[in-house]
Design a protein around this motif. Structure first.
Motif, short mmCIF file in Angstrom:
data_model
loop_
_atom_site.label_atom_id
_atom_site.label_comp_id
_atom_site.label_asym_id
_atom_site.label_seq_id
_atom_site.Cartn_x
_atom_site.Cartn_y
_atom_site.Cartn_z
N HIS A 4 0.22 -1.47 5.52
CA HIS A 4 -1.09 -0.84 5.52
C HIS A 4 -2.14 -1.62 4.72
O HIS A 4 -1.85 -2.62 4.06
N SER A 5 -3.36 -1.10 4.74
CA SER A 5 -4.49 -1.71 4.08
C SER A 5 -4.52 -1.40 2.58
O SER A 5 -3.76 -0.56 2.09
N ASN A 6 -5.42 -2.09 1.87
CA ASN A 6 -5.59 -1.92 0.42
C ASN A 6 -5.77 -0.45 0.04
O ASN A 6 -6.54 0.28 0.68
N LEU A 7 -5.06 -0.02 -0.99
CA LEU A 7 -5.25 1.27 -1.66
C LEU A 7 -4.82 2.48 -0.85
O LEU A 7 -4.92 3.61 -1.33
N LEU A 8 -4.31 2.27 0.37
CA LEU A 8 -3.93 3.39 1.23
C LEU A 8 -2.40 3.50 1.27
O LEU A 8 -1.73 3.10 0.35
N HIS A 11 12.58 -0.53 16.86
CA HIS A 11 12.91 0.02 15.55
C HIS A 11 11.69 -0.19 14.67
O HIS A 11 11.32 -1.32 14.37
N CYS A 12 11.00 0.87 14.29
CA CYS A 12 9.75 0.77 13.55
C CYS A 12 9.90 1.27 12.12
O CYS A 12 10.51 2.33 11.89
N ILE A 13 9.34 0.51 11.19
CA ILE A 13 9.33 0.90 9.78
C ILE A 13 7.88 0.95 9.31
O ILE A 13 7.12 -0.01 9.48
N TYR A 14 7.50 2.07 8.72
CA TYR A 14 6.16 2.27 8.18
C TYR A 14 6.33 2.45 6.68
O TYR A 14 6.76 3.50 6.21
N LEU A 15 6.01 1.41 5.94
CA LEU A 15 6.30 1.46 4.50
C LEU A 15 5.04 1.64 3.67
O LEU A 15 3.92 1.42 4.13
N ASP A 16 5.24 2.07 2.45
CA ASP A 16 4.18 2.07 1.44
C ASP A 16 4.36 0.80 0.61
O ASP A 16 5.42 0.60 -0.01
N ILE A 17 3.34 -0.05 0.62
CA ILE A 17 3.40 -1.28 -0.16
C ILE A 17 3.67 -0.94 -1.62
O ILE A 17 3.20 0.09 -2.12
N PRO A 18 4.44 -1.75 -2.34
CA PRO A 18 4.70 -1.46 -3.76
C PRO A 18 3.45 -1.10 -4.54
O PRO A 18 2.38 -1.69 -4.35
N ALA A 52 -5.51 -6.08 6.35
CA ALA A 52 -6.06 -6.39 5.02
C ALA A 52 -4.95 -6.79 4.05
O ALA A 52 -4.28 -7.81 4.27
N LEU A 53 -4.69 -6.01 3.01
CA LEU A 53 -3.65 -6.34 2.04
C LEU A 53 -2.30 -6.50 2.73
O LEU A 53 -1.52 -7.41 2.41
N GLY A 54 -2.01 -5.63 3.70
CA GLY A 54 -0.76 -5.77 4.45
C GLY A 54 -0.69 -7.10 5.17
O GLY A 54 0.36 -7.73 5.24
N GLY A 55 -1.83 -7.55 5.70
CA GLY A 55 -1.89 -8.86 6.35
C GLY A 55 -1.71 -10.00 5.37
O GLY A 55 -1.08 -11.02 5.70
#
Length: 327
Positions: free
Chosen positions: A25-29, A44-51, A95-98
């Motif tokens: 995901h994007s920054n801060l989200l 097989h899809c994974i939707y993670l929360d960035i550290p 964004a950050l994820g990219g």
């Protein structure tokens, strides 16, 4: 508030499918931004929360490099299918994820079959902004926060984020929740927000990992000895070494799609070209009238583009009227 430590949070579907897509995901989200990308039933899809975002809590301060290493470990774990078979791995990030994806492509290209990034900024796109400039920007933001924003209703700031991301007020509670979870990681409520912003502003693609050229040449020598080299095969050897050098320059010809909305800041378009300078084989397309989180607004366009690129990396995406190829 009780906090989990060193825990990467993610949700996954379709674990039995043979190809893996990880969404960043994007920054801060957090991973809720992918709510309209939950229908990729053949993957097989994974939707993670960035550290240090959402429900992913870590004791260390946030950094893109640390986050990338944590996600690299997840990729290595999840790509194992059965009987030694490895799944194809595809990464999608905004964004950050990219930025994290670009780090992984530079350092661990062998793990990734294809990648799509959208709305990514690079440090160079800030007219060679230096570390002191970044500090000055953050100090100005802090002063603005103290002098003006702290006197406003909390929803005022969140509505500013909604405008920045290009999404409606229907997402106000979700954005507010994401910001709140980031703030809760530190006694100083602005520290983590500033740290994440600072790291993103300062991001540069690291040096690309190269093929071990010496080992490749040694393997060529062994083959030549077995096959009793003649003049023709010596020419082949030279050509093959040249191909190795060319591949190194292209970072193994990684399948990378770079996207940006025509309504995003101009620096995003500049960054797209800088990305291609690092990854020569990358394809760049602008998205007609799209803004930052176009995956939520123009989800049909987004999903169609992602699936077409992942399913066939050589597809001519010019057949989509909302995309414009950037040479």
């Amino acid at each position: 508030m009780s906090k989990l430590k060193n825990k990467l949070y993610y949700e996954e579907i379709g674990e039995n499918n043979q190809e893996l897509i990880i969404f960043l995901h994007s920054n801060l989200l957090s991973n809720w931004i992918w709510e309209k990308q939950r229908n990729f039933s053949n993957y097989h899809c994974i939707y993670l929360d960035i550290p240090n975002h959402g429900n992913s809590f870590f004791e260390d301060d946030f950094s893109i490099s640390k986050s990338s290493e944590i996600i690299k470990d997840l990729i290595e774990e999840k790509r194992v299918y059965a009987n030694g078979y490895y799944k194809k791995v595809h990464l999608v990030g905004i964004a950050l994820g990219g930025q994290i994806i670009l780090y992984l492509l530079a350092k661990y290209p062998e793990l990734i079959d294809s990648a799509v990034v959208s709305g990514v900024n690079l440090k160079e796109s800030y007219n060679n902004i230096n570390q002191n400039n970044i500090e000055e920007i953050l100090e100005t933001l802090d002063k603005l926060k103290i002098d003006i924003l702290d006197k406003k209703h909390p929803d005022f700031i969140i509505k500013g984020y909604l405008a920045e991301y290009g999404i409606s007020k229907d997402y106000l509670d979700k954005v507010k929740g994401s910001i709140s979870k980031i703030n809760s990681n530190e006694i100083d409520k602005s520290e983590n927000l500033n740290l994440i912003t600072k790291k993103s502003l300062a991001f540069e693609i690291p040096e690309l990992n190269e093929i071990d050229e010496v080992n490749e040449i040694n393997e060529i020598d062994e083959v030549n000895e077995i096959n009793e080299v003649n003049e023709g095969s010596k020419i082949d050897e030279v050509n093959e070494v040249n191909e190795i050098n060319e591949v190194n320059g292209n970072n193994k010809n990684i399948n990378l799609l770079v996207l940006y909305g025509t309504k995003e800041y101009p620096k995003v378009a500049k960054s797209a070209r800088l990305i291609k300078n690092k990854f020569n084989s990358a394809k760049i397309f602008s998205v007609y009238r799209a803004i930052h989180l176009w995956n939520l607004i123009d989800c049909e366009w987004f999903n169609e583009t992602i699936i077409d690129f992942i399913a066939n990396k050589k597809i001519d995406l010019n057949d989509k009227p909302y995309l414009n190829k950037i040479e």
